[in-house]
Write an enzyme that holds these catalytic residues in place. Structure first.
Site, PDB file in Angstrom:
ATOM      1  N   GLY A 107      -6.979  -7.568   0.435  1.00 34.69           N
ATOM      2  CA  GLY A 107      -5.642  -7.542   1.026  1.00 34.69           C
ATOM      3  C   GLY A 107      -5.019  -8.924   1.114  1.00 34.69           C
ATOM      4  N   LYS A 160     -15.318 -14.983   5.141  1.00 33.90           N
ATOM      5  CA  LYS A 160     -16.696 -14.746   5.579  1.00 33.90           C
ATOM      6  C   LYS A 160     -17.691 -14.514   4.454  1.00 33.90           C
ATOM      7  CE  LYS A 160     -15.892 -12.379   9.971  1.00 33.90           C
ATOM      8  NZ  LYS A 160     -15.827 -10.944  10.338  1.00 33.90           N
ATOM      9  N   GLY A 184     -12.550  -3.775   0.998  1.00 37.10           N
ATOM     10  CA  GLY A 184     -13.905  -3.305   1.313  1.00 37.10           C
ATOM     11  C   GLY A 184     -14.429  -2.302   0.297  1.00 37.10           C
ATOM     12  N   ARG A 197       0.825  -1.220   0.000  1.00 38.43           N
ATOM     13  CA  ARG A 197       0.000   0.000   0.000  1.00 38.43           C
ATOM     14  C   ARG A 197       0.860   1.271   0.000  1.00 38.43           C
ATOM     15  NH1 ARG A 197      -4.884  -2.056   3.907  1.00 38.43           N
ATOM     16  NH2 ARG A 197      -6.294  -2.594   2.210  1.00 38.43           N
TER      17      ARG A 197
HETATM   18  P1  ADP Z   1      -9.417 -10.751   1.270  1.00 41.46           P
HETATM   19  O1  ADP Z   1      -8.605  -9.978   2.291  1.00 41.46           O
HETATM   20  O2  ADP Z   1      -8.606 -11.119   0.059  1.00 41.46           O
HETATM   21  O3  ADP Z   1     -10.706 -10.072   0.941  1.00 41.46           O
HETATM   22  P2  ADP Z   1     -10.584 -12.393   3.319  1.00 41.46           P
HETATM   23  O4  ADP Z   1     -10.082 -11.434   4.344  1.00 41.46           O
HETATM   24  O5  ADP Z   1     -12.041 -12.449   3.076  1.00 41.46           O
HETATM   25  O6  ADP Z   1      -9.817 -12.145   1.940  1.00 41.46           O
HETATM   26  O7  ADP Z   1     -10.163 -13.882   3.718  1.00 41.46           O
HETATM   27  C1  ADP Z   1      -8.828 -14.284   3.834  1.00 41.46           C
HETATM   28  C2  ADP Z   1      -8.689 -15.426   4.792  1.00 41.46           C
HETATM   29  O8  ADP Z   1      -9.594 -16.477   4.515  1.00 41.46           O
HETATM   30  C3  ADP Z   1      -7.311 -16.036   4.748  1.00 41.46           C
HETATM   31  O9  ADP Z   1      -6.593 -15.721   5.918  1.00 41.46           O
HETATM   32  C4  ADP Z   1      -7.579 -17.562   4.631  1.00 41.46           C
HETATM   33  O10 ADP Z   1      -6.778 -18.334   5.488  1.00 41.46           O
HETATM   34  C5  ADP Z   1      -9.038 -17.639   5.035  1.00 41.46           C
HETATM   35  N1  ADP Z   1      -9.654 -18.869   4.542  1.00 41.46           N
HETATM   36  C6  ADP Z   1      -9.735 -19.303   3.273  1.00 41.46           C
HETATM   37  N2  ADP Z   1     -10.310 -20.525   3.217  1.00 41.46           N
HETATM   38  C7  ADP Z   1     -10.587 -20.880   4.496  1.00 41.46           C
HETATM   39  C8  ADP Z   1     -11.154 -22.036   5.098  1.00 41.46           C
HETATM   40  N3  ADP Z   1     -11.566 -23.071   4.368  1.00 41.46           N
HETATM   41  N4  ADP Z   1     -11.289 -22.027   6.441  1.00 41.46           N
HETATM   42  C9  ADP Z   1     -10.892 -20.987   7.182  1.00 41.46           C
HETATM   43  N5  ADP Z   1     -10.343 -19.888   6.672  1.00 41.46           N
HETATM   44  C10 ADP Z   1     -10.186 -19.823   5.342  1.00 41.46           C
HETATM   45 MG    MG Z   2      -8.803  -9.776   4.433  1.00 40.00          MG
END
Ligand code: ADP
Ligand code: MG
Length: 398
Positions: free
Chosen positions: A354, A201, A378, A36
């Site tokens: 991120g 999530k 977000g 960033r």
């Molecule tokens: P981003 O930051 O790219 O938007 P998120 O913050 O939504 O992504 O999610 C990232 C996290 O999701 C990672 O730390 C990863 O470990 C977790 N994750 C992915 N698959 C699973 C899973 N099956 N169970 C638990 N956590 C998971």
């Molecule tokens: Mg994230």
């Protein structure tokens, strides 16, 4: 809808108040991924080279009760100075005597970084008057506001929104580039249009899924959120991540997809393990046969290949959210396969989020292999949800 771009302002000899997103991971005073900070450099360099004096506002994390050392931007001032090749003056306050003095002393081509703007409670206040008060202090003696903190433009915060109400303003290069890409994803995207969503999530992403449902040709779901989808189809999900209160929402979503004839691509196999641990033993099982005592930590190889095959033939691809727990090498295959597919897309490929950006770097990919890597999770998601972003709306010329 359009806004003034930085290059339209005559910044020479002017004091420019600049919002950046410098919200990088810091542990024990050491900066992790500085993506960033690097993404903010083009605008800062342009301002320096064109003779502006630059006052930067930024936030770090979510301090709840005013100043706290672990949320200080001081380490960021150092790294920014190193990357710019010129020292960055740091003020240990957001507003006040020290900041006023340092602002007054700032010469053309010099940069001042203010302490974490969220140390002021008014920054994030819901009260318009409180935010306006802070914005007035921030804009004092400044000539222009340049908005380049893309990761915060979905927030109606003083340093993002209210300052633009006071000063003549423009979008910085990063904000302009991010919005340009998001428009390409939203207005007549070249087809087929594929979207892969993962991450932890469903609650973060259900709005986007709903909004994109009728607009995409391929919608693939992986990551921790896929288990809420499997639960909505009444499958056993063992001890996998699940958001029970969203199962009904997801059921409705699946119904809606069926009604409008959109095929949501869900994994056919899953990599499970008995514990959530880096050294846990992986086993591949069918998605409808997850043992009750296991946790799903990645999409299986058959699913990864199917996702990749569906995405690679798309002309526009957006990917947000790792397909599995990529932080553990045994559970990174799904994420790696989808990332690889994005590098092979012949049209535009966009990585958002991120953790997704961190994942591709950790898995050995190069930023240049992707069409665009967004800095704002977000903010991008809210844009794709069809919500208006206060920090962008306020920049728009009538
Ligand atoms: P981003 O930051 O790219 O938007 P998120 O913050 O939504 O992504 O999610 C990232 C996290 O999701 C990672 O730390 C990863 O470990 C977790 N994750 C992915 N698959 C699973 C899973 N099956 N169970 C638990 N956590 C998971
Ligand atoms: Mg994230």
């Amino acid at each position: 809808m359009s806004f003034t771009i930085l290059t339209d302002l005559k910044v020479s000899g002017k004091k420019v108040l600049l919002r950046c997103d410098l919200n990088v991971p810091i542990k024990d005073g050491v900066i992790g991924d500085d993506g960033r900070i690097r993404a903010s450099l083009p605008t800062i360099k342009y301002l320096i080279e064109n003779g502006a004096s630059v006052v930067i506002m930024a936030h770090l994390g979510r301090p709840k009760n005013g100043p706290a050392p672990e949320f200080s931007l001081a380490p960021v001032a150092h790294r920014l100075g190193d990357l710019l090749g010129t020292p960055v003056v740091f003020s240990s306050q957001v507003v006040g005597g020290e900041t006023d003095a340092k602002k007054a002393a700032l010469k053309s081509g010099e940069v001042l970084l203010l302490e974490n703007v969220r140390f002021e409670a008014s920054e994030t206040s819901k009260d318009d008057g409180e935010r306006k008060d802070l914005a007035e202090k921030l804009t004092k003696t400044m000539d222009y506001f340049v908005s380049d903190g893309f990761g915060a433009v979905h927030r109606k915060h003083a340093s993002v929104y209210d300052v633009a109400k006071i000063l003549p303003h423009a979008a910085g290069f990063l904000v302009a580039a991010e919005i340009d890409v998001l428009r390409k994803l939203s207005v007549n995207p070249e087809r087929p249009y594929g979207v892969a969503l993962g991450g932890s999530k469903v609650s973060d992403k259900i709005g986007v899924i709903k909004n994109l449902l009728g607009k995409v040709n391929v919608l693939a779901i992986g990551g921790g959120m896929l288990f809420t989808f499997l639960a909505a189809q009444d499958h056993e999900i063992g001890r996998s991540l699940v958001e029970k209160d969203l199962i009904d929402d997801v059921k409705n979503l699946l119904e809606e997809a069926k009604k409008i004839g959109v095929h949501i691509l869900l994994p056919s196999d899953i990599v499970v393990a008995p514990t959530f641990a880096i050294d846990a033993t992986p086993t591949i099982v069918k998605a409808d046969a997850i043992p009750a005592d296991q946790i799903g930590l990645d999409i299986g190889p058959e699913s990864a290949a199917a996702f990749a095959a569906a995405l690679v033939q798309c002309k526009t691809v957006f990917w947000n959210g790792p397909m599995g727990v990529f932080e553990f090498p045994n559970f990174a295959h799904g994420t790696k396969t989808v990332a690889q597919a994005l590098t092979e897309v012949s049209g535009i490929s966009v990585v958002g989020g991120g953790d997704s950006a961190a994942a591709i770097r950790k898995l050995g990919f190069n930023d240049s292999q992707f069409g665009y890597i967004s800095t704002g999770g977000g903010a991008s998601l809210e844009y794709l949800e069809g919500k208006s972003l206060p920090g962008i709306e306020v920049l728009e010329n009538a």
